[in-house]
Scaffold this active site. Structure first.
Site, PDB file in Angstrom:
ATOM      1  CG  HIS A   2     -10.250  -3.578   8.000  1.00 26.84           C
ATOM      2  ND1 HIS A   2      -9.358  -4.091   8.906  1.00 26.84           N
ATOM      3  CD2 HIS A   2     -11.251  -4.488   7.891  1.00 26.84           C
ATOM      4  CE1 HIS A   2      -9.794  -5.257   9.341  1.00 26.84           C
ATOM      5  NE2 HIS A   2     -10.946  -5.516   8.742  1.00 26.84           N
TER       6      HIS A   2
ATOM      7  CG  ASN B 128      -2.175  -0.875   0.908  1.00 22.37           C
ATOM      8  OD1 ASN B 128      -3.074  -0.485   0.174  1.00 22.37           O
ATOM      9  ND2 ASN B 128      -2.173  -2.075   1.460  1.00 22.37           N
TER      10      ASN B 128
ATOM     11  CG  LEU C 122      -9.747  -2.938  16.127  1.00 18.98           C
ATOM     12  CD1 LEU C 122      -8.323  -2.552  15.810  1.00 18.98           C
ATOM     13  CD2 LEU C 122      -9.827  -4.369  16.615  1.00 18.98           C
ATOM     14  CG  ASP C 123     -10.205  -2.430  12.278  1.00 16.18           C
ATOM     15  OD1 ASP C 123      -9.297  -1.640  11.966  1.00 16.18           O
ATOM     16  OD2 ASP C 123     -10.019  -3.653  12.427  1.00 16.18           O
TER      17      ASP C 123
ATOM     18  CG  ASN D 191      -6.535   1.329   9.216  1.00 15.87           C
ATOM     19  OD1 ASN D 191      -5.397   1.019   8.834  1.00 15.87           O
ATOM     20  ND2 ASN D 191      -7.369   0.444   9.715  1.00 15.87           N
TER      21      ASN D 191
HETATM   22  C1  GAR Z   1      -3.214  -4.695   3.915  1.00 13.25           C
HETATM   23  O1  GAR Z   1      -3.971  -5.708   3.314  1.00 13.25           O
HETATM   24  C2  GAR Z   1      -4.058  -3.929   4.914  1.00 13.25           C
HETATM   25  O2  GAR Z   1      -5.393  -3.807   4.535  1.00 13.25           O
HETATM   26  C3  GAR Z   1      -3.915  -4.779   6.138  1.00 13.25           C
HETATM   27  O3  GAR Z   1      -2.578  -5.168   6.143  1.00 13.25           O
HETATM   28  C4  GAR Z   1      -2.127  -5.308   4.806  1.00 13.25           C
HETATM   29  C5  GAR Z   1      -0.804  -4.596   4.669  1.00 13.25           C
HETATM   30  O4  GAR Z   1      -0.203  -4.891   3.436  1.00 13.25           O
HETATM   31  N1  GAR Z   1      -4.295  -4.074   7.330  1.00 13.25           N
HETATM   32  C6  GAR Z   1      -5.009  -4.604   8.312  1.00 13.25           C
HETATM   33  O5  GAR Z   1      -5.375  -5.754   8.323  1.00 13.25           O
HETATM   34  C7  GAR Z   1      -5.311  -3.656   9.448  1.00 13.25           C
HETATM   35  N2  GAR Z   1      -6.263  -4.237  10.324  1.00 13.25           N
HETATM   36  P1  GAR Z   1       0.984  -4.002   2.896  1.00 13.25           P
HETATM   37  O6  GAR Z   1       2.046  -3.926   3.995  1.00 13.25           O
HETATM   38  O7  GAR Z   1       1.488  -4.768   1.688  1.00 13.25           O
HETATM   39  O8  GAR Z   1       0.447  -2.644   2.524  1.00 13.25           O
END
Ligand code: GAR
Length: 201
Positions: A108, A13, A143-144, A106
């Protein structure tokens, strides 16, 4: 506007956001990438893009607030106007949220308020939902939970595997998150009673 991106892992991301800045879609500067994990591949991505990094291990901090205070000091030096959590696998303290009220985003990997937590994609897949998706939201004390900016759904096909679903979700994230950041940095988001109004010209 100066942006700080918080990461813990791979940083796909972060990469999508870097690319959106370089491509001129987001007219703001990523001034700092913050990580709680010195081994995060996201840090390599930041360095490759000549973005300053700040790594702070939570070890040795007795409270979440003390840890966050150290990070706030760095953010203040850089005049940060937007915090982007991009796979940052750590809860931020209420102190931090108050300090940057309505300035923390954020992403999710599920359709909130369903499947909160660390394993949104897997939890939805194992539950057997027919649709899941991606949510970009403001961060609040729960959270979220904060006001939702953008959401996009995706079908879970008959022959779907966890791996194919993950790939579909990530592809959406990499488009949706930069778009939400663009809207924020252009001042187009307004929160009214939990609802986020998008004011495009
Ligand atoms: C992403 O899929 C994001 O949505 C998730 O972690 C991943 C990070 O990927 N976040 C969560 O689950 C937060 N609760 P990345 O490091 O390749 O961006």
């Amino acid at each position: 506007m100066n942006i700080a991106v918080f990461v813990s892992g791979n940083g796909t991301n972060l990469q999508a956001i870097i690319d959106a800045v370089l491509g001129g879609k987001i007219k703001a500067k990523i001034r700092l990438v913050v990580s709680d994990n010195e081994d995060a591949y996201a840090l390599t991505r930041a360095r490759d893009a000549n973005i300053e990094t700040f790594v702070l291990s939570p070890k040795g901090f007795s409270s979440r607030e003390d840890y966050d205070k150290e990070i706030i000091k760095e953010l203040e030096k850089k005049d940060i106007g937007l915090i982007v959590l991009a796979g940052f696998m750590r809860l931020v303290s209420d102190l931090f949220i108050k300090k940057y009220k309505n300035k923390i985003l954020n992403v999710h990997p599920a359709l909130l308020p369903s499947f909160k937590g660390m394993h949104g994609i897997k939890d939805a897949f194992l539950y057997g939902v027919k649709k899941t998706g991606v949510t970009v939201h403001f961060v609040d004390e729960k959270l979220d939970h904060g006001p939702i900016i953008l959401q996009e759904a995706v079908e879970v096909e008959e022959n779907e595997t966890l791996e194919t679903l993950e790939a579909k979700i990530h592809k959406i994230e990499h488009r949706l998150y930069p778009e939400a950041i663009r809207l924020f940095t252009e001042g187009k988001l307004k929160i009214e009673n939990r609802k986020v109004k998008i004011k495009e010209a």
